[in-house]
Design a protein around this motif. Structure first.
Motif, PDB file in Angstrom:
ATOM      1  N   VAL A  54      44.819  51.394   1.675  1.00 12.01           N
ATOM      2  CA  VAL A  54      44.770  50.003   2.190  1.00 12.01           C
ATOM      3  C   VAL A  54      46.232  49.655   2.223  1.00 12.01           C
ATOM      4  O   VAL A  54      47.238  49.779   1.095  1.00 12.01           O
ATOM      5  CB  VAL A  54      43.919  49.338   1.466  1.00 12.01           C
ATOM      6  N   GLN A  56      48.832  46.291   3.469  1.00 15.45           N
ATOM      7  CA  GLN A  56      48.913  44.745   3.815  1.00 15.45           C
ATOM      8  C   GLN A  56      50.333  44.516   3.846  1.00 15.45           C
ATOM      9  O   GLN A  56      50.930  44.832   2.688  1.00 15.45           O
ATOM     10  CB  GLN A  56      48.065  44.086   2.904  1.00 15.45           C
ATOM     11  N   GLY A  70      41.579  37.586   1.877  1.00 20.21           N
ATOM     12  CA  GLY A  70      40.967  38.483   2.805  1.00 20.21           C
ATOM     13  C   GLY A  70      40.874  39.827   2.594  1.00 20.21           C
ATOM     14  O   GLY A  70      39.964  40.668   2.571  1.00 20.21           O
ATOM     15  N   LYS A  71      42.106  40.382   2.153  1.00 18.99           N
ATOM     16  CA  LYS A  71      42.638  41.770   1.814  1.00 18.99           C
ATOM     17  C   LYS A  71      41.649  42.188   0.537  1.00 18.99           C
ATOM     18  O   LYS A  71      41.001  43.255   0.412  1.00 18.99           O
ATOM     19  CB  LYS A  71      43.724  42.147   1.744  1.00 18.99           C
ATOM     20  N   GLU A  73      38.912  40.969  -0.386  1.00 20.12           N
ATOM     21  CA  GLU A  73      37.459  41.093  -0.128  1.00 20.12           C
ATOM     22  C   GLU A  73      37.192  42.477   0.471  1.00 20.12           C
ATOM     23  O   GLU A  73      36.150  42.913   0.407  1.00 20.12           O
ATOM     24  CB  GLU A  73      36.869  39.930   0.701  1.00 20.12           C
ATOM     25  N   GLU A  74      38.171  42.963   1.532  1.00 29.88           N
ATOM     26  CA  GLU A  74      37.944  44.199   2.128  1.00 29.88           C
ATOM     27  C   GLU A  74      38.216  45.292   1.091  1.00 29.88           C
ATOM     28  O   GLU A  74      37.280  46.001   1.256  1.00 29.88           O
ATOM     29  CB  GLU A  74      39.334  44.263   3.179  1.00 29.88           C
ATOM     30  N   VAL A  75      38.990  45.109   0.294  1.00 36.06           N
ATOM     31  CA  VAL A  75      38.982  46.189  -0.994  1.00 36.06           C
ATOM     32  C   VAL A  75      37.602  46.053  -1.710  1.00 36.06           C
ATOM     33  O   VAL A  75      37.082  47.218  -1.873  1.00 36.06           O
ATOM     34  CB  VAL A  75      40.376  45.941  -1.874  1.00 36.06           C
ATOM     35  N   LYS A  76      37.038  44.984  -2.046  1.00 37.39           N
ATOM     36  CA  LYS A  76      35.933  44.946  -2.826  1.00 37.39           C
ATOM     37  C   LYS A  76      34.735  45.761  -1.867  1.00 37.39           C
ATOM     38  O   LYS A  76      34.017  46.466  -2.611  1.00 37.39           O
ATOM     39  CB  LYS A  76      35.559  43.485  -3.016  1.00 37.39           C
ATOM     40  N   ILE A  77      34.790  45.668  -0.682  1.00 37.88           N
ATOM     41  CA  ILE A  77      33.560  46.202   0.098  1.00 37.88           C
ATOM     42  C   ILE A  77      33.879  47.728   0.005  1.00 37.88           C
ATOM     43  O   ILE A  77      32.996  48.567  -0.204  1.00 37.88           O
ATOM     44  CB  ILE A  77      33.499  45.655   1.654  1.00 37.88           C
ATOM     45  N   LEU A  78      35.182  48.161   0.237  1.00 41.59           N
ATOM     46  CA  LEU A  78      35.549  49.709   0.137  1.00 41.59           C
ATOM     47  C   LEU A  78      35.273  50.259  -1.335  1.00 41.59           C
ATOM     48  O   LEU A  78      34.550  51.329  -1.230  1.00 41.59           O
ATOM     49  CB  LEU A  78      37.069  49.716   0.382  1.00 41.59           C
ATOM     50  N   GLU A  81      31.257  50.703  -1.400  1.00 40.49           N
ATOM     51  CA  GLU A  81      30.893  51.705  -0.417  1.00 40.49           C
ATOM     52  C   GLU A  81      31.275  53.046  -0.657  1.00 40.49           C
ATOM     53  O   GLU A  81      30.542  54.135  -0.401  1.00 40.49           O
ATOM     54  CB  GLU A  81      31.199  51.387   1.329  1.00 40.49           C
TER      55      GLU A  81
END
Length: 431
Positions: A54, A56, A70-71, A73-78, A81
């Motif tokens: 990732v 940024q 926001g980033k 939260e994106e990392v948390k989803i990755l 998953e």
């Protein structure tokens, strides 16, 4: 008889996500890619499986979480998953930033400095290297103890139970301070021992191999000494312990060559400080041989990093011979262009490959030239009966001429300080 079921006791492989967050004003897409590729190689060396990355670009790091909300939260989803168990940041995080990110994302966080320290801990072989790495780790850990004690947080605030947790934290701090003191004392003793060993070889021409990690320093030492037992591996920080070999060149000349630990971008300052004693070999050497991997597209950046570390060590004024290694990985056209460009940029550079013995000869010749440049031609008047002295001058010096005068042999030879001192009584002139 029934066999017991097989139990795999090996620890599970960490699934790692790499995170790069360069500043926008310094952002360079090519450089960012190269830096994350190197971070991936470091992670591989440490035994992790890299499953993604990732990036940024930041105006400035977030004081609480380094990345933006926001980033995060994106990392948390990755992480959720892809079953990721470790986040590796390319930049050093403050203790509070690491703690906050772990709480928000729910997985372990490691920065570049901590990753390098972990690799050094695995790669250290000698007792001194192990002490140096432990010292660096403890110095890194000390301001981060609170983060490491997060498992006590559920007790904080509870009546009658908050004290023990804080007491344990203070106890750990005291223990670490004591251990740091002990390690520094032991390393100081090791320095004295090394100085004694070094004084015994003061009269020999000494060379230190320096360079970015994986530039091929160990391969160069192995090729020069024709020593197949020297450990070489195509990984970052393959060797940590300095290794010294006496290398025979020509005309009875030899050099003591030491392979030192490789440098890397953003080398943790704790490591530079703790390995400073070992790296004294660099400051004491007559010549630094800066080995550069010319096949690496970022070799100029790597050269800059090495020069910065040498400056930190106070070795920036030492004479340096630049040796461009791995020329076998270039096309003839690329090599020709590199020779032409570097002949103007860094005069006196040497181009070699350790893939074959012949391709190391340019370095042998240059080392021999460097030795001769530092030696005087002296005239020795030796009685014919002193055949052993004459023999040693031929064996360890470079004899230019020999003449006989009655019962005396007159020899003009280029010799080092050791021979000149030993047979000073026979010297009648020098030039």
């Amino acid at each position: 008889m029934t066999r017991p079921p097989y139990i795999d006791l090996a620890p599970p492989v960490e699934r790692a996500l790499l995170i790069g967050a360069p500043l926008k004003r310094a952002a360079n897409k090519h450089a960012t890619t190269e830096h994350l590729e190197e971070l991936g190689r470091l992670a591989d060396t440490a035994g992790a499986e890299v499953v993604g990355e990732v990036i940024q670009h930041l105006d400035r790091p977030n004081s609480a979480t380094y990345l933006g909300t926001g980033k995060i939260e994106e990392v948390k989803i990755l992480v959720a998953e892809n079953d990721i168990s470790l986040l590796i940041f390319d930049d050093e995080l403050s203790p509070s930033q690491g703690k906050n990110i772990e709480e928000l994302i729910g997985t372990r966080v490691m920065d570049r400095a901590e990753l390098i320290l972990d690799i050094f801990a695995v790669r250290a072989r000698s007792s001194e290297a192990k002490m140096q790495v432990e010292l660096a780790q403890l110095q890194y850990m000390l301001p981060r103890l609170t983060r490491m004690w997060t498992h006590l947080e559920k007790f904080r605030g509870g009546i009658g139970v908050r004290g023990p947790g804080e007491t344990q934290l203070e106890t750990d701090r005291r223990l670490i301070h004591h251990r740091i003191k002990v390690l520094k004392q032991r390393l100081a003793e090791a320095v004295k021992s090394r100085q004694v060993r070094r004084s015994g070889r003061r009269n020999q021409f000494s060379v230190s191999l320096v360079g970015y990690t994986n530039a091929g320093k160990s391969s160069v030492l192995r090729a020069l000494g024709e020593d197949k037992d020297i450990f070489v591996e195509d990984r970052l920080f393959a060797t940590l312990d300095p290794l010294t070999r006496s290398i025979s060149l020509a005309d009875g000349q030899s050099a003591l060559i030491t392979d030192t630990v490789g440098f890397v971008r953003k080398l943790p300052h704790q490591l530079v400080a703790s390995f400073r004693a070992t790296l004294e070999e660099v400051t004491e050497a007559d010549l630094l041989v800066h080995v550069i991997d010319i096949s690496n597209p970022t070799w100029e950046d790597q050269r800059y990093v090495v020069n910065q570390v040498l400056a930190d060590l106070g070795a920036q004024e030492k004479p340096v011979l630049h040796v461009f290694n791995k020329i076998d990985l270039l096309t003839p056209e690329q090599l020709m262009a590199a020779r032409e460009r570097l002949g103007n940029l860094i005069p006196g550079s040497v181009f070699i490959s350790t893939a074959s013995d012949d391709d190391v000869e340019p370095l042998r010749r240059e080392l021999l030239r460097q030795i001769r440049e530092r030696q005087l031609v002296m005239s020795f008047h030796i009685p014919v009966s002193e055949g052993q002295v004459i023999s040693e001058l031929y064996r360890k010096g470079e004899v230019i001429s020999q003449e006989s005068e009655d019962e005396t042999v007159v020899i003009r030879a280029r010799v080092g300080d050791e021979l000149a001192g030993r047979y000073a009584r026979y010297i009648v002139g020098s030039n």
